[in-house]
Design a protein around this motif. Structure first.
Motif, PDB file in Angstrom:
ATOM      1  N   SER A 288      -8.150  36.011  16.574  1.00  0.00           N
ATOM      2  CA  SER A 288      -8.337  35.758  15.152  1.00  0.00           C
ATOM      3  C   SER A 288      -8.892  34.356  14.922  1.00  0.00           C
ATOM      4  O   SER A 288      -8.855  33.495  15.811  1.00  0.00           O
ATOM      5  CB  SER A 288      -7.005  35.914  14.409  1.00  0.00           C
ATOM      6  N   LYS A 289      -9.384  34.118  13.721  1.00  0.00           N
ATOM      7  CA  LYS A 289      -9.891  32.789  13.376  1.00  0.00           C
ATOM      8  C   LYS A 289      -8.782  31.744  13.446  1.00  0.00           C
ATOM      9  O   LYS A 289      -9.013  30.599  13.818  1.00  0.00           O
ATOM     10  CB  LYS A 289     -10.498  32.816  11.970  1.00  0.00           C
ATOM     11  N   ALA A 290      -7.583  32.151  13.058  1.00  0.00           N
ATOM     12  CA  ALA A 290      -6.467  31.213  13.105  1.00  0.00           C
ATOM     13  C   ALA A 290      -6.163  30.783  14.532  1.00  0.00           C
ATOM     14  O   ALA A 290      -5.922  29.605  14.805  1.00  0.00           O
ATOM     15  CB  ALA A 290      -5.232  31.853  12.468  1.00  0.00           C
ATOM     16  N   THR A 291      -6.199  31.755  15.462  1.00  0.00           N
ATOM     17  CA  THR A 291      -5.937  31.413  16.865  1.00  0.00           C
ATOM     18  C   THR A 291      -7.002  30.486  17.416  1.00  0.00           C
ATOM     19  O   THR A 291      -6.705  29.517  18.120  1.00  0.00           O
ATOM     20  CB  THR A 291      -5.873  32.698  17.705  1.00  0.00           C
ATOM     21  N   LEU A 292      -8.260  30.760  17.087  1.00  0.00           N
ATOM     22  CA  LEU A 292      -9.340  29.897  17.565  1.00  0.00           C
ATOM     23  C   LEU A 292      -9.255  28.509  16.955  1.00  0.00           C
ATOM     24  O   LEU A 292      -9.541  27.508  17.613  1.00  0.00           O
ATOM     25  CB  LEU A 292     -10.693  30.533  17.223  1.00  0.00           C
ATOM     26  N   ALA A 293      -8.848  28.426  15.691  1.00  0.00           N
ATOM     27  CA  ALA A 293      -8.777  27.124  15.034  1.00  0.00           C
ATOM     28  C   ALA A 293      -7.677  26.250  15.609  1.00  0.00           C
ATOM     29  O   ALA A 293      -7.787  25.023  15.619  1.00  0.00           O
ATOM     30  CB  ALA A 293      -8.556  27.317  13.533  1.00  0.00           C
ATOM     31  N   LEU A 294      -6.618  26.872  16.098  1.00  0.00           N
ATOM     32  CA  LEU A 294      -5.494  26.097  16.615  1.00  0.00           C
ATOM     33  C   LEU A 294      -5.714  25.623  18.047  1.00  0.00           C
ATOM     34  O   LEU A 294      -4.954  24.785  18.529  1.00  0.00           O
ATOM     35  CB  LEU A 294      -4.211  26.940  16.558  1.00  0.00           C
ATOM     36  N   GLN A 295      -6.736  26.153  18.725  1.00  0.00           N
ATOM     37  CA  GLN A 295      -6.952  25.768  20.114  1.00  0.00           C
ATOM     38  C   GLN A 295      -7.391  24.313  20.195  1.00  0.00           C
ATOM     39  O   GLN A 295      -8.301  23.880  19.508  1.00  0.00           O
ATOM     40  CB  GLN A 295      -8.010  26.668  20.754  1.00  0.00           C
ATOM     41  N   GLY A 296      -6.720  23.565  21.055  1.00  0.00           N
ATOM     42  CA  GLY A 296      -7.078  22.172  21.281  1.00  0.00           C
ATOM     43  C   GLY A 296      -6.499  21.204  20.288  1.00  0.00           C
ATOM     44  O   GLY A 296      -6.689  19.994  20.422  1.00  0.00           O
ATOM     45  N   LEU A 297      -5.808  21.692  19.266  1.00  0.00           N
ATOM     46  CA  LEU A 297      -5.252  20.782  18.267  1.00  0.00           C
ATOM     47  C   LEU A 297      -4.010  20.079  18.786  1.00  0.00           C
ATOM     48  O   LEU A 297      -3.299  20.584  19.651  1.00  0.00           O
ATOM     49  CB  LEU A 297      -4.901  21.554  16.988  1.00  0.00           C
ATOM     50  N   ASP A 298      -3.776  18.913  18.218  1.00  0.00           N
ATOM     51  CA  ASP A 298      -2.580  18.170  18.553  1.00  0.00           C
ATOM     52  C   ASP A 298      -1.356  18.979  18.119  1.00  0.00           C
ATOM     53  O   ASP A 298      -1.319  19.538  17.020  1.00  0.00           O
ATOM     54  CB  ASP A 298      -2.615  16.811  17.833  1.00  0.00           C
ATOM     55  N   LYS A 299      -0.351  19.028  18.986  1.00  0.00           N
ATOM     56  CA  LYS A 299       0.858  19.785  18.672  1.00  0.00           C
ATOM     57  C   LYS A 299       1.533  19.244  17.431  1.00  0.00           C
ATOM     58  O   LYS A 299       2.122  19.990  16.645  1.00  0.00           O
ATOM     59  CB  LYS A 299       1.818  19.738  19.866  1.00  0.00           C
ATOM     60  N   ALA A 300       1.446  17.930  17.218  1.00  0.00           N
ATOM     61  CA  ALA A 300       2.070  17.334  16.032  1.00  0.00           C
ATOM     62  C   ALA A 300       1.418  17.835  14.751  1.00  0.00           C
ATOM     63  O   ALA A 300       2.088  17.985  13.724  1.00  0.00           O
ATOM     64  CB  ALA A 300       1.981  15.806  16.108  1.00  0.00           C
ATOM     65  N   LEU A 301       0.106  18.122  14.792  1.00  0.00           N
ATOM     66  CA  LEU A 301      -0.568  18.650  13.612  1.00  0.00           C
ATOM     67  C   LEU A 301      -0.115  20.070  13.321  1.00  0.00           C
ATOM     68  O   LEU A 301       0.076  20.442  12.159  1.00  0.00           O
ATOM     69  CB  LEU A 301      -2.082  18.595  13.816  1.00  0.00           C
TER      70      LEU A 301
END
Length: 670
Positions: free
Chosen positions: A137-150
């Motif tokens: 999903s777009k949500a899964t792709l958007a979360l890839q590589g993001l800082d865990k704190a975000l």
């Protein structure tokens, strides 16, 4: 039934095993015939023929030829072995049940035999066909590589307010009585949502109020909140509260902003809050000469001062001018920095400015001992060398003092910079590479989600931030007018005179468009006032605000607009970020914004701090599809109402508009 002829077979001599097997079969049949059913009636024995014996004999012969082990035979010694006896009884019971069943038949059915016969094994094993997995999903792709704190950001309800106490220290926010009193004098009686989260986080613990924290550096902070939600005051109050305890003037707070106008506005806020605290506030924007700014920022130009020298406690600047002072101003040092504030972070991180961010972060961190060894100078090597005062250097930099040997042991605790990074923006960046370049220390994220009837969950709010679904003030009303390109000025006149659009900001795409629109509007207002003269008729005053003007002219025009001497201010996106003018009630995008970020920052100039406001966007017909798709991608299409204007509504303005165009054409032809 037609019987099939069976070819004759040559009988074979019966072996002893076959004889024993046939005898056991006969005994079982006799025993089965004497058993009774549950009702007590005796079951009649089935007729036995020679065909059965021949079949048994044939089965025995086939088993012998194929080396198949025959079932155990029953003899006179069966009673002496209990296991053999139980096996015989089980076999007998199964065969009895088969004979009792009414559907049983002694003649086998060819069809049934075909169904029950085992299938031959396949030559190769069969494997299932490959299945294409579902796309993420777009949500899964958007979360890839993001800082865990975000991803784990704290959600803040935008309707949350906190009323300040009448007197005494405020235990919830951590503000002192003196600060609360000053806020009351300025007419501030409550804290907004972003302030109720950021201020207690920075002032909650008493140890975090220290100016130097080399062994326990504070956590960094990132805040995303709608425009006009009070982000500036959220970092001004904690900085003033903590720095008020300082004894010696050092540069301890650095605020970086994208434009000069924002620098002047934030300086005014600092001066208003810090009144009577003795803090010295300076700016560096390039409005004055470089030598003048150097004299305002640095007091001592002695090259032997390793800790630097500063005349200001708080410096508010643009990134380009900051790099100039880092390169060319002696004793301009960031080693004492306690706060590094990056306001409008998404815009600043997207622009390089001579790689300003890496340079600033490097200046706030001490170099290693090994890097400093080549610069160490012993006092006896140079008789004229004077050891500088140690208190001129921050604790994390003491190992760099010239002439003082540094002995490092395993028991020494590592000293780190006390600088705390604070990032604020209405559209916080989601680029992992830019976030990682900040070198954030255990960051804490706050997300102020736009006001809705049903507040979403924490995950939904964070996803809105990640997917750039921006939130708007709840008191903002948004409109869209689709028209031809030639009718755009006419639409603006219609809004001014039919919808009372005043105290407004009108955004254009360039400085040239700004000046041309202002000229046309002035011609129109002059002719309209002559044709519709009346005792209560007041001519609308309009002015241009663009980069073509000098800094003093822009400052004068902005003051006149704040004093409502100017009714409409036509400007480019130069003023679309951060500028806070309380009486702005309308925002008109004369040229439609090219992306959602620009739209958010434009309409954010109104409906600030809980006040109501209207946003109007003039969309050309060829731009309508792109503009609608932009709103749909941000899940904001339903919030923008389309307003339809008929030719009948524009007819009263057409004659005056055509005369104004003739005058404008004469100017540009010359």
């Amino acid at each position: 039934m037609t019987s099939t002829s069976i070819p004759p077979q040559i009988p074979k001599d019966k072996t002893k095993a076959k004889k024993r097997y046939l005898k056991a079969k006969k005994d079982r049949r006799k025993k089965r015939a004497t058993q009774t059913n549950p009702s007590g009636s005796t079951i009649k024995p089935l007729p036995h023929s020679d065909e059965d014996d021949d079949a048994d004999e044939e089965y025995s012969n086939e088993a012998e030829e194929s080396n198949v082990t025959l079932p155990p035979q029953i003899d006179s010694n069966t009673d002496k072995h209990p296991r053999k006896r139980r096996k015989v009884e089980e076999d007998t019971a199964e065969e009895s049940a088969a004979h009792v069943s009414p559907s049983s038949s002694r003649e086998p059915s060819p069809a049934k035999d075909a169904q029950t016969s085992p299938a031959l094994p396949a030559a190769l094993p069969s494997f299932p066909l490959p299945i294409r997995p579902d796309a993420p999903s777009k949500a899964t792709l958007a979360l890839q590589g993001l800082d865990k704190a975000l991803v784990e950001a704290e959600l803040v309800d935008p309707s949350k307010l906190y009323p300040l106490k009448e007197s005494g220290d405020d235990t919830f926010s951590g503000l002192s009585e003196k600060t609360v009193k000053r806020l009351k004098e300025l007419g501030i009686t409550e804290l907004f949502a972003v302030q109720t989260s950021v201020i207690p986080f920075l002032l909650a613990e008493s140890k975090q109020r220290s100016l130097y924290l080399p062994y326990n550096p504070p956590r960094d902070l990132c805040a995303s909140a709608p425009t006009g939600s009070g982000k500036t005051l959220a970092y001004v109050l904690p900085i003033v509260e903590i720095l008020s305890a300082r004894i010696v003037t050092r540069l301890r707070a650095l605020v970086v902003l994208p434009t000069r106008d924002l620098v002047n506005q934030v300086k005014e806020t600092f001066e208003a809050i810090a009144k009577g605290r003795g803090l010295k506030i300076g700016t560096a924007t390039g409005q004055h000469s470089f030598a003048h700014e150097q004299a305002q920022l640095v007091g001592d130009k002695n090259p032997n001062l390793q800790g630097g020298s500063s005349k200001v406690d708080i410096l508010i600047c643009t990134p380009g001018r900051l790099i100039d002072h880092l390169n060319g101003t002696p004793n301009f040092s960031l080693q004492h920095l306690r706060f590094l504030v990056i306001d409008e972070a998404d815009r600043l991180l997207a622009q390089s400015f001579q790689d300003w961010l890496a340079r600033v972060l490097s200046a706030t961190r001490p170099s290693s001992t090994d890097d400093a060894l080549p610069n160490v100078t012993a006092p006896d090597c140079d008789p004229s060398f004077e050891l500088p005062h140690p208190d001129a250097m921050a604790p994390a930099y003491h190992h760099l003092i010239h002439g003082v040997p540094h002995i490092h042991t395993d028991l020494d605790e590592r000293k780190e910079s006390s600088c705390q990074k604070l990032l604020f923006s209405a559209t916080l960046t989601r680029d992992p590479s830019k976030i990682s370049s900040l070198n954030l220390r255990n960051p804490k994220y706050f997300v102020v989600q736009g006001a809705t009837n049903n507040l979403p969950t924490k995950e939904d709010a964070v996803m809105d931030l990640v997917m750039e679904k921006f939130s708007m003030p709840a008191t903002l009303t948004e409109h869209m007018l689709v028209c031809e390109t030639s009718q755009k000025p006419l639409m603006l006149f219609f809004l001014v005179h039919q919808h009372s659009v005043s105290n407004a900001l009108v955004f254009t795409k360039s400085a040239e468009s700004t000046s041309r629109l202002v000229r046309l509007f002035e011609f129109f207002e002059s002719l309209w006032a002559q044709e519709n003269a009346g005792p209560e008729r007041k001519q609308t005053v309009i002015r241009a605000y663009s980069s073509d003007l000098s800094a003093s002219d822009r400052r004068t025009i902005l003051e006149q607009f704040k004093n409502q001497e100017i009714h409409i201010l036509v400007c480019s996106d130069l003023i679309s970020r951060g500028i806070d003018i309380s009486h702005v009630s309308h925002v008109v995008s004369y040229d439609a914004p090219i992306d959602m970020r620009k739209y958010v920052h434009r309409v954010g100039r109104t409906a600030r701090a809980g006040r109501t406001g209207d946003a109007w966007t003039l969309v050309e017909e060829q731009e309508a599809r792109y503009f609608k798709n932009m709103l749909k991608a941000a899940d904001h299409m339903d919030a923008v109402k389309r307003m339809r204007v008929s030719e009948k509504d524009l007819t009263p303005f057409m004659p005056t508009y055509e005369k104004s165009l003739v005058k404008l054409r004469e100017i540009y032809v010359k």
